[in-house]
Scaffold this motif. Structure first.
Motif, PDB file in Angstrom:
ATOM      1  N   PHE A  68       0.832  -1.204   0.000  1.00 15.00           N
ATOM      2  CA  PHE A  68       0.000   0.000   0.000  1.00 15.00           C
ATOM      3  C   PHE A  68       0.865   1.253   0.000  1.00 15.00           C
ATOM      4  CE2 PHE A  68      -3.133   3.016   2.029  1.00 15.00           C
ATOM      5  CZ  PHE A  68      -3.942   3.116   0.919  1.00 15.00           C
ATOM      6  N   GLN A  69       1.989   1.216   0.705  1.00 19.15           N
ATOM      7  CA  GLN A  69       2.907   2.358   0.691  1.00 19.15           C
ATOM      8  C   GLN A  69       3.379   2.649  -0.727  1.00 19.15           C
ATOM      9  OE1 GLN A  69       5.889   1.043   3.514  1.00 19.15           O
ATOM     10  NE2 GLN A  69       5.085   2.390   5.097  1.00 19.15           N
ATOM     11  N   GLU A  70       3.700   1.591  -1.470  1.00 19.93           N
ATOM     12  CA  GLU A  70       4.165   1.761  -2.852  1.00 19.93           C
ATOM     13  C   GLU A  70       3.060   2.318  -3.743  1.00 19.93           C
ATOM     14  OE1 GLU A  70       7.256   1.476  -4.125  1.00 19.93           O
ATOM     15  OE2 GLU A  70       7.918   1.126  -2.060  1.00 19.93           O
ATOM     16  N   VAL A  71       1.844   1.829  -3.562  1.00 20.29           N
ATOM     17  CA  VAL A  71       0.730   2.328  -4.374  1.00 20.29           C
ATOM     18  C   VAL A  71       0.458   3.796  -4.040  1.00 20.29           C
ATOM     19  CG1 VAL A  71      -1.738   2.061  -4.878  1.00 20.29           C
ATOM     20  CG2 VAL A  71      -0.271   0.046  -4.743  1.00 20.29           C
ATOM     21  N   LEU A  72       0.509   4.160  -2.767  1.00 19.29           N
ATOM     22  CA  LEU A  72       0.345   5.570  -2.383  1.00 19.29           C
ATOM     23  C   LEU A  72       1.419   6.440  -3.039  1.00 19.29           C
ATOM     24  CD1 LEU A  72      -0.487   5.385   1.440  1.00 19.29           C
ATOM     25  CD2 LEU A  72      -2.022   6.139  -0.382  1.00 19.29           C
ATOM     26  N   ALA A  73       2.658   5.945  -3.035  1.00 22.91           N
ATOM     27  CA  ALA A  73       3.766   6.705  -3.622  1.00 22.91           C
ATOM     28  C   ALA A  73       3.594   6.866  -5.136  1.00 22.91           C
ATOM     29  CB  ALA A  73       5.094   6.024  -3.312  1.00 22.91           C
ATOM     30  N   SER A  74       2.951   5.886  -5.781  1.00 21.02           N
ATOM     31  CA  SER A  74       2.800   5.937  -7.238  1.00 21.02           C
ATOM     32  C   SER A  74       1.560   6.708  -7.682  1.00 21.02           C
ATOM     33  CB  SER A  74       2.745   4.518  -7.812  1.00 21.02           C
ATOM     34  OG  SER A  74       1.523   3.897  -7.474  1.00 21.02           O
ATOM     35  N   ASP A  75       0.700   7.091  -6.755  1.00 18.25           N
ATOM     36  CA  ASP A  75      -0.552   7.766  -7.090  1.00 18.25           C
ATOM     37  C   ASP A  75      -0.757   8.966  -6.165  1.00 18.25           C
ATOM     38  OD1 ASP A  75      -3.142   8.586  -7.634  1.00 18.25           O
ATOM     39  OD2 ASP A  75      -4.002   6.575  -7.576  1.00 18.25           O
ATOM     40  N   PRO A  76      -0.114  10.106  -6.474  1.00 16.09           N
ATOM     41  CA  PRO A  76      -0.205  11.272  -5.590  1.00 16.09           C
ATOM     42  C   PRO A  76      -1.642  11.751  -5.334  1.00 16.09           C
ATOM     43  CG  PRO A  76       1.503  11.598  -7.237  1.00 16.09           C
ATOM     44  CD  PRO A  76       0.775  10.343  -7.605  1.00 16.09           C
ATOM     45  N   GLU A  77      -2.495  11.716  -6.365  1.00 20.87           N
ATOM     46  CA  GLU A  77      -3.879  12.177  -6.178  1.00 20.87           C
ATOM     47  C   GLU A  77      -4.625  11.247  -5.212  1.00 20.87           C
ATOM     48  OE1 GLU A  77      -8.054  13.021  -8.560  1.00 20.87           O
ATOM     49  OE2 GLU A  77      -6.325  12.273  -9.688  1.00 20.87           O
ATOM     50  N   GLY A  78      -4.474   9.940  -5.419  1.00 22.62           N
ATOM     51  CA  GLY A  78      -5.105   8.973  -4.520  1.00 22.62           C
ATOM     52  C   GLY A  78      -4.564   9.101  -3.102  1.00 22.62           C
ATOM     53  N   SER A  79      -3.260   9.325  -2.995  1.00 29.36           N
ATOM     54  CA  SER A  79      -2.625   9.502  -1.692  1.00 29.36           C
ATOM     55  C   SER A  79      -3.194  10.728  -0.981  1.00 29.36           C
ATOM     56  CB  SER A  79      -1.109   9.640  -1.853  1.00 29.36           C
ATOM     57  OG  SER A  79      -0.496   9.877  -0.610  1.00 29.36           O
ATOM     58  N   ASP A  80      -3.372  11.812  -1.727  1.00 34.21           N
ATOM     59  CA  ASP A  80      -3.944  13.023  -1.121  1.00 34.21           C
ATOM     60  C   ASP A  80      -5.338  12.754  -0.580  1.00 34.21           C
ATOM     61  OD1 ASP A  80      -1.661  14.454  -1.730  1.00 34.21           O
ATOM     62  OD2 ASP A  80      -2.521  15.455  -3.484  1.00 34.21           O
ATOM     63  N   TRP A  81      -6.178  12.062  -1.373  1.00 38.41           N
ATOM     64  CA  TRP A  81      -7.529  11.750  -0.909  1.00 38.41           C
ATOM     65  C   TRP A  81      -7.467  10.847   0.323  1.00 38.41           C
ATOM     66  CZ3 TRP A  81     -11.239  14.764  -1.955  1.00 38.41           C
ATOM     67  CH2 TRP A  81     -11.405  15.337  -3.209  1.00 38.41           C
ATOM     68  N   PHE A  82      -6.584   9.849   0.317  1.00 38.81           N
ATOM     69  CA  PHE A  82      -6.460   8.947   1.465  1.00 38.81           C
ATOM     70  C   PHE A  82      -6.079   9.730   2.721  1.00 38.81           C
ATOM     71  CE2 PHE A  82      -3.877   6.234   4.253  1.00 38.81           C
ATOM     72  CZ  PHE A  82      -4.800   5.243   4.539  1.00 38.81           C
ATOM     73  N   HIS A  83      -5.126  10.638   2.583  1.00 36.37           N
ATOM     74  CA  HIS A  83      -4.649  11.381   3.749  1.00 36.37           C
ATOM     75  C   HIS A  83      -5.625  12.463   4.218  1.00 36.37           C
ATOM     76  CE1 HIS A  83      -0.892   9.324   2.638  1.00 36.37           C
ATOM     77  NE2 HIS A  83      -0.827   9.217   3.963  1.00 36.37           N
ATOM     78  N   GLU A  84      -6.654  12.748   3.432  1.00 35.85           N
ATOM     79  CA  GLU A  84      -7.717  13.665   3.858  1.00 35.85           C
ATOM     80  C   GLU A  84      -8.760  12.959   4.722  1.00 35.85           C
ATOM     81  OE1 GLU A  84      -8.265  17.043   3.341  1.00 35.85           O
ATOM     82  OE2 GLU A  84      -6.198  17.087   2.611  1.00 35.85           O
ATOM     83  N   LEU A  85      -8.774  11.635   4.689  1.00 37.93           N
ATOM     84  CA  LEU A  85      -9.744  10.863   5.460  1.00 37.93           C
ATOM     85  C   LEU A  85      -9.470  10.982   6.954  1.00 37.93           C
ATOM     86  CD1 LEU A  85      -9.766   7.559   3.362  1.00 37.93           C
ATOM     87  CD2 LEU A  85     -11.553   9.314   3.401  1.00 37.93           C
ATOM     88  N   THR A  86     -10.481  10.711   7.758  1.00 34.59           N
ATOM     89  CA  THR A  86     -10.291  10.675   9.206  1.00 34.59           C
ATOM     90  C   THR A  86      -9.385   9.484   9.546  1.00 34.59           C
ATOM     91  OG1 THR A  86     -12.179   9.221   9.581  1.00 34.59           O
ATOM     92  CG2 THR A  86     -12.605  11.612   9.626  1.00 34.59           C
ATOM     93  N   PRO A  87      -8.685   9.538  10.671  1.00 25.95           N
ATOM     94  CA  PRO A  87      -7.835   8.405  11.047  1.00 25.95           C
ATOM     95  C   PRO A  87      -8.599   7.083  11.115  1.00 25.95           C
ATOM     96  CG  PRO A  87      -7.307  10.302  12.400  1.00 25.95           C
ATOM     97  CD  PRO A  87      -8.527  10.665  11.596  1.00 25.95           C
ATOM     98  N   GLY A  88      -9.848   7.107  11.571  1.00 26.50           N
ATOM     99  CA  GLY A  88     -10.643   5.879  11.651  1.00 26.50           C
ATOM    100  C   GLY A  88     -10.921   5.286  10.278  1.00 26.50           C
TER     101      GLY A  88
END
Length: 174
Positions: free
Chosen positions: A100-120
């Protein structure tokens, strides 16, 4: 902090569900002081390690355990367990897979959306990925999750996400 606890289950479903261990008040208070957000690493009988939350309800402090874990460990209600709690200082309050770390690194837009989510919600999505053993399936599921977040502008609809995962798997069958 270490203590001995008895594996119990809730009789009154208004309090909670499933197997749990009670946390002594003094341990709970000490962990609150050292944990930034009630997230802890719970080691049971020196071998089972869980990322958990300190929970409180109806004047009782406890950690929930899931039924599959209890069954796998062959624990029974009433068993005495040695519990060690330590603050969970990890970024997400649970492990993040290398895939998942690699996929986040390869998809900046998806990573941004993921990191906007609540911790839960982040933890819920990480759980969906972490419960898979196959590295290839973790990668596929990671891509599906990020595509879902992008398509729904950071909103998670678990019912649609499950459909997306199934549709992806069907599409990949030969």
């Amino acid at each position: 902090m270490e203590f001995e606890a008895i594996l119990e289950t809730f009789k009154d479903h208004a309090i909670g569900y499933g197997p749990h261990v009670k946390i002594p008040v003094e341990v709970y208070q000490n962990m609150l002081e050292s944990s930034k957000d009630k997230r802890v690493i719970c080691t049971i009988n020196t071998t089972v390690i869980l990322h958990s939350a300190l929970l409180q309800k109806s004047g009782m402090y406890f950690i929930l355990l899931n039924q599959p874990l209890v069954k796998k460990q062959k624990w029974n209600i009433g068993d005495r367990l040695m519990i060690h709690l330590a603050p969970d200082d990890s970024t997400y309050g649970m492990p993040i897979s290398e895939e998942f770390q690699e996929v986040l690194a390869s998809d900046p837009e998806g990573s941004d959306w993921f990191h906007e989510l609540t911790p839960g919600k982040q933890r819920s999505l990480l759980h969906i990925i972490n419960k898979i053993k196959s590295s290839q399936l973790k990668i596929e599921r990671s891509f599906v999750i990020l595509e879902h977040l992008k398509r729904h502008q950071g909103m998670v609809d678990y019912q649609i996400l499950n459909q997306d995962i199934k549709a992806f798997r069907e599409k990949m069958k030969f």
